[in-house]
Design a protein around this motif. Structure first.
Motif, mmCIF file in Angstrom:
data_model
loop_
_atom_site.group_PDB
_atom_site.id
_atom_site.type_symbol
_atom_site.label_atom_id
_atom_site.label_comp_id
_atom_site.label_asym_id
_atom_site.label_seq_id
_atom_site.Cartn_x
_atom_site.Cartn_y
_atom_site.Cartn_z
ATOM 1 N N VAL A 41 0.853 -1.188 0.000
ATOM 2 C CA VAL A 41 0.000 0.000 0.000
ATOM 3 C C VAL A 41 0.888 1.238 0.000
ATOM 4 O O VAL A 41 1.778 1.372 0.841
ATOM 5 C CB VAL A 41 -0.926 0.020 1.239
ATOM 6 N N ARG A 42 0.633 2.120 -0.957
ATOM 7 C CA ARG A 42 1.346 3.398 -1.034
ATOM 8 C C ARG A 42 0.319 4.447 -1.436
ATOM 9 O O ARG A 42 -0.102 4.511 -2.580
ATOM 10 C CB ARG A 42 2.472 3.314 -2.068
ATOM 11 N N GLY A 43 -0.097 5.242 -0.442
ATOM 12 C CA GLY A 43 -1.178 6.200 -0.698
ATOM 13 C C GLY A 43 -2.437 5.441 -1.070
ATOM 14 O O GLY A 43 -2.867 4.551 -0.346
ATOM 15 N N LYS A 44 -2.995 5.757 -2.241
ATOM 16 C CA LYS A 44 -4.203 5.066 -2.711
ATOM 17 C C LYS A 44 -3.879 3.873 -3.611
ATOM 18 O O LYS A 44 -4.772 3.186 -4.089
ATOM 19 C CB LYS A 44 -5.107 6.044 -3.462
ATOM 20 N N GLU A 45 -2.593 3.656 -3.822
ATOM 21 C CA GLU A 45 -2.141 2.558 -4.681
ATOM 22 C C GLU A 45 -2.051 1.267 -3.870
ATOM 23 O O GLU A 45 -1.432 1.238 -2.811
ATOM 24 C CB GLU A 45 -0.764 2.933 -5.228
ATOM 25 N N ILE A 46 -2.683 0.204 -4.367
ATOM 26 C CA ILE A 46 -2.664 -1.096 -3.699
ATOM 27 C C ILE A 46 -2.218 -2.147 -4.713
ATOM 28 O O ILE A 46 -2.782 -2.252 -5.798
ATOM 29 C CB ILE A 46 -4.054 -1.465 -3.136
ATOM 30 N N LYS A 141 0.112 -1.355 -15.190
ATOM 31 C CA LYS A 141 -1.004 -0.420 -15.445
ATOM 32 C C LYS A 141 -1.320 -0.363 -16.922
ATOM 33 O O LYS A 141 -2.492 -0.325 -17.318
ATOM 34 C CB LYS A 141 -0.655 0.974 -14.916
#
Length: 145
Positions: A41-46, A141
């Motif tokens: 988890v990094r900020g809103k990135e999962i 991505k």
């Protein structure tokens, strides 16, 4: 079986430490039936991260099997994990890949100087070319769109 489990745990902890370097908070699933080993988890990135450990030893290449250890469906699917972390446990280095739709790959220390015998469709994976997780995330991505 205990030795295999210990090697897997070592690889997972090395991958977790490496994820911290990239400002991810690594988390382990509380159940051992998930198709991934770590959630980053990094900020809103999962990210769902599948970890496989190996060692080159004295060899220039290592043949990896990327499959579920015990499941009716032995082959991973794109829904199972986002990033594959291949951990060279002797060197404690991690190579990152977006989902790989192969069960067997050959990881190499260096790019072969002689490509005779390689088929054009075969990807040559050189471990040290994949040490940056940001490149793997960008490719994942791109593939997910």
């Amino acid at each position: 079986m205990e030795e295999i489990t210990k090697k897997g745990q070592i690889a997972e902890h090395i991958a977790m430490a490496d994820l911290i370097r990239y400002n991810f908070i690594p988390c382990s699933p509380t159940v051992n039936t998930s198709s991934f080993d770590i959630v980053g988890v990094r900020g809103k990135e999962i990210l769902k991260v599948q970890v496989k450990g190996f060692t080159f030893g004295n060899e220039d290449k290592y043949k990896l099997t990327i499959k579920r250890p015990s499941s009716k469906q032995y082959r991973y699917t794109p829904d199972d994990y986002d990033i594959l972390a291949l951990v060279e446990t002797d060197e404690q280095k991690v190579a990152y890949f977006p989902f790989i739709d192969q069960v067997k790959i050959t990881m190499r220390r260096e790019r072969p100087t002689n490509l005779r015998g390689f088929q054009h469709r075969n990807t040559i994976y050189v471990f040290y070319d994949y040490l940056d997780i940001e490149q793997a995330i960008a490719k994942w991505k791109e593939l997910s769109e």
